[in-house]
Motif scaffolding. Structure first.
Motif, PDB file in Angstrom:
ATOM      1  N   GLY A 164      11.654  25.921  45.873  1.00 34.05           N
ATOM      2  CA  GLY A 164      10.499  25.191  46.348  1.00 34.05           C
ATOM      3  C   GLY A 164      10.881  24.311  47.519  1.00 34.05           C
ATOM      4  O   GLY A 164      10.270  24.363  48.592  1.00 34.05           O
ATOM      5  N   ASN A 172       8.369  23.297  57.125  1.00 34.98           N
ATOM      6  CA  ASN A 172       8.392  22.076  57.919  1.00 34.98           C
ATOM      7  C   ASN A 172       9.070  22.292  59.255  1.00 34.98           C
ATOM      8  O   ASN A 172       8.526  21.972  60.309  1.00 34.98           O
TER       9      ASN A 172
ATOM     10  N   PRO B 116      -2.842  29.878  51.901  1.00 37.96           N
ATOM     11  CA  PRO B 116      -2.179  30.570  53.016  1.00 37.96           C
ATOM     12  C   PRO B 116      -2.507  29.955  54.360  1.00 37.96           C
ATOM     13  O   PRO B 116      -1.641  29.831  55.224  1.00 37.96           O
ATOM     14  N   VAL B 119      -0.549  26.650  54.906  1.00 36.07           N
ATOM     15  CA  VAL B 119       0.865  26.739  55.243  1.00 36.07           C
ATOM     16  C   VAL B 119       1.138  27.543  56.506  1.00 36.07           C
ATOM     17  O   VAL B 119       2.146  27.317  57.163  1.00 36.07           O
ATOM     18  N   THR B 120       0.255  28.470  56.872  1.00 34.00           N
ATOM     19  CA  THR B 120       0.594  29.309  58.018  1.00 34.00           C
ATOM     20  C   THR B 120      -0.079  28.895  59.313  1.00 34.00           C
ATOM     21  O   THR B 120       0.486  29.110  60.379  1.00 34.00           O
ATOM     22  N   GLY B 164       7.915  18.720  52.204  1.00 32.49           N
ATOM     23  CA  GLY B 164       8.577  19.999  52.047  1.00 32.49           C
ATOM     24  C   GLY B 164       8.605  20.410  50.593  1.00 32.49           C
ATOM     25  O   GLY B 164       8.189  21.512  50.234  1.00 32.49           O
ATOM     26  N   PHE B 165       9.044  19.502  49.769  1.00 28.60           N
ATOM     27  CA  PHE B 165       9.108  19.831  48.347  1.00 28.60           C
ATOM     28  C   PHE B 165       7.728  20.137  47.793  1.00 28.60           C
ATOM     29  O   PHE B 165       7.538  21.090  47.018  1.00 28.60           O
ATOM     30  N   TYR B 167       4.945  21.238  49.312  1.00 27.44           N
ATOM     31  CA  TYR B 167       4.421  22.544  49.702  1.00 27.44           C
ATOM     32  C   TYR B 167       5.175  23.657  49.004  1.00 27.44           C
ATOM     33  O   TYR B 167       4.600  24.647  48.580  1.00 27.44           O
ATOM     34  N   GLY B 168       6.484  23.466  48.899  1.00 28.45           N
ATOM     35  CA  GLY B 168       7.271  24.471  48.212  1.00 28.45           C
ATOM     36  C   GLY B 168       6.810  24.643  46.777  1.00 28.45           C
ATOM     37  O   GLY B 168       6.638  25.765  46.292  1.00 28.45           O
ATOM     38  N   HIS B 169       6.589  23.539  46.120  1.00 29.95           N
ATOM     39  CA  HIS B 169       6.135  23.638  44.734  1.00 29.95           C
ATOM     40  C   HIS B 169       4.809  24.372  44.630  1.00 29.95           C
ATOM     41  O   HIS B 169       4.621  25.224  43.761  1.00 29.95           O
ATOM     42  N   LEU B 171       3.512  26.542  46.605  1.00 34.40           N
ATOM     43  CA  LEU B 171       3.699  27.978  46.813  1.00 34.40           C
ATOM     44  C   LEU B 171       4.279  28.618  45.565  1.00 34.40           C
ATOM     45  O   LEU B 171       3.808  29.674  45.116  1.00 34.40           O
ATOM     46  N   ASN B 172       5.286  27.991  45.006  1.00 33.44           N
ATOM     47  CA  ASN B 172       5.879  28.510  43.783  1.00 33.44           C
ATOM     48  C   ASN B 172       4.843  28.696  42.692  1.00 33.44           C
ATOM     49  O   ASN B 172       4.735  29.760  42.092  1.00 33.44           O
ATOM     50  N   LEU B 174       1.570  28.795  42.735  1.00 36.13           N
ATOM     51  CA  LEU B 174       0.507  29.769  42.986  1.00 36.13           C
ATOM     52  C   LEU B 174       1.040  31.197  42.894  1.00 36.13           C
ATOM     53  O   LEU B 174       0.301  32.115  42.579  1.00 36.13           O
ATOM     54  N   GLN B 175       2.302  31.354  43.196  1.00 41.77           N
ATOM     55  CA  GLN B 175       2.851  32.694  43.086  1.00 41.77           C
ATOM     56  C   GLN B 175       2.932  33.166  41.651  1.00 41.77           C
ATOM     57  O   GLN B 175       2.716  34.328  41.355  1.00 41.77           O
ATOM     58  N   GLU B 176       3.250  32.240  40.773  1.00 42.71           N
ATOM     59  CA  GLU B 176       3.508  32.664  39.399  1.00 42.71           C
ATOM     60  C   GLU B 176       2.242  32.749  38.575  1.00 42.71           C
ATOM     61  O   GLU B 176       2.159  33.535  37.640  1.00 42.71           O
ATOM     62  N   ILE B 178      -1.239  34.056  38.309  1.00 40.13           N
ATOM     63  CA  ILE B 178      -2.174  34.975  38.917  1.00 40.13           C
ATOM     64  C   ILE B 178      -3.537  34.312  38.960  1.00 40.13           C
ATOM     65  O   ILE B 178      -3.871  33.485  38.118  1.00 40.13           O
TER      66      ILE B 178
END
Lengths: 242, 242
Positions: A164, A172, B116, B119-120, B164-165, B167-169, B171-172, B174-176, B178
């Motif tokens: 993550g 970033n 999406p 983040v993009t 950073g953390f 957004y990373g979380h 993404l994590n 939401l990926q897991e 469904i």
DNA sequence: CGCCTAAAATCTACAATGTAGACATGCCGG
DNA sequence: CCGGCATGTCTACATTGTAGATTTTAGGCG
């Protein structure tokens, strides 16, 4: 593990393409060409027709190597992730995680146009149905942690926190560094100058700081913080290591 | 701050569209309709024509409220981020950061299809040229940290690690999870079952653990780790800086 | 009230995309 | 030589963003 595969032989052979017709196509060649296209011209440049003409083939023929455009994108992300080497047998798990983090960062900087794929494709695909190449890092890191003494459950937690943070950092960093390296700083400051001063005083004051961003250092710091934090919170085999 | 706007009145009223023509259009109405479309049917459902017919207007007319499709997407992300409330005057900066993290997480769960974009989109727009609504959280959090005693430079570092953390979380998580809540677990396990057992032993062993993922708890833990780590590494006003 | 101009709405058109389905063409074993 | 199958190739179509022309509307002014 480390495949670091490069484009087989004729990487481009672009417009001339004299005798390029002959050589047999393969999934790897197609994906490599697709990746090159994305790297050079961005994601939206990867269309069936353009890829076809880059390979001097009929666009329809490509459907033999990827069921559709989405599958092609998945293939590209898989190809890129294959560049990442993970050694599951290293006892120095912290060093290993740190190295992987830097490797992934460099990989992202090498293929900035692929990063959106890296982070968004998994959002639209259930975990179990993702391309295997995408899941391999996860499995390998789990192995690394479990071998280091973590319980499976804790390994998962560590992985999540780690990845993550890692993905977050990459997002970033890519956001702040413009792709175009020339007018980078100029554009940045110009852009910031556009912001209304009353509403964005601190952001504007930080222009200089924003301009020179040492991503590697920042990432390393973050990893250090994270690892020490994780060691403290989870019954970590950190002590056992020495 | 928190607007939580919904579509004014007639949300759908698709084909009938009796008297809906009258009411004047506005940027807000258009964006709200666009957001609804994305929430309900996904990103790729947001086309000019479909949005037009949702509003009972000619698709071309929409170009009066957004220069092109990309601008429309930017508008949607801006609208979503507007749902996030940040109070710059709270002296308890750690509590504030923790609350914001949870709020942003919930926001992401409420609008998973927009993530999406979140983040993009910034990846393709230089920082200074981004929609103001997108930059406001950054500015406000900087303010929060600076008021708490951090130097501007350190505030930036903290912000980066934190966001950073975060957004990373997201993404994590939401990926897991469904999106489709029904066959979630079944699909997950089924998906995992598809993986070759020799290559993915740990991942498969963690199926149960993966199935029930307490995102809020995990996020909270991570934030705790991060904050304590940050306090230790940067001369943090937590311990009362001189 | 009648007209005239500017703005707003609508229509038409076009180039580009992903991809289905028909067609041709090579290769290879009998 | 010849069928059959894999492999390329062509045509066609629905859908997209959006430029430009055209129509409709709104409002000021004599």
């Amino acid at each position: 593990m480390a495949r670091t595969m490069t484009i087989p032989q004729q990487t481009a052979g672009d417009e001339a393409g004299s005798g390029a017709r002959k050589n047999r196509l393969s999934r790897e060649v197609v994906l490599a060409a697709a990746l090159k296209l994305v790297d050079d011209e961005g994601l939206e440049a990867l269309t069936m027709r353009r890829l076809g003409q880059a390979l001097h083939r009929d666009p329809m023929g490509l459907y033999r190597y990827a069921a559709n455009r989405a599958a092609l994108l998945d293939g590209v992300t898989e190809l890129v992730l294959d560049e990442l080497a993970i050694f599951g047998d290293d006892p120095d798990w912290q060093g290993q995680l740190r190295r992987i983090a830097h490797d992934l960062r460099l990989l992202a900087l090498r293929h900035p146009n692929v990063v959106p794929l890296l982070v968004t494709r998994p959002l639209s695909t259930p975990l179990g149905l993702r391309p295997l190449g995408t899941l391999r890092p996860l499995e390998q890191i789990l192995g690394l942690l479990i071998d280091a003494g973590f319980t499976a459950s804790n390994a998962l937690h560590v992985y999540r926190a780690y990845y993550g943070f890692l993905y977050g950092h990459i997002l970033n960093e890519l956001q702040e560094f413009i792709v175009d390296p020339d007018e980078n700083e100029a554009l940045l400051r110009l852009g910031l100058h556009r912001l209304p001063p009353k509403e964005f005083p601190r952001l504007r004051a930080l222009a200089a700081e924003l301009a020179d961003y040492d991503g590697a250092a920042e990432l390393d710091e973050g990893i250090t913080i994270l690892l020490s934090g994780l060691s403290a919170h989870l019954a970590a085999p950190l002590i056992k290591k020495v």
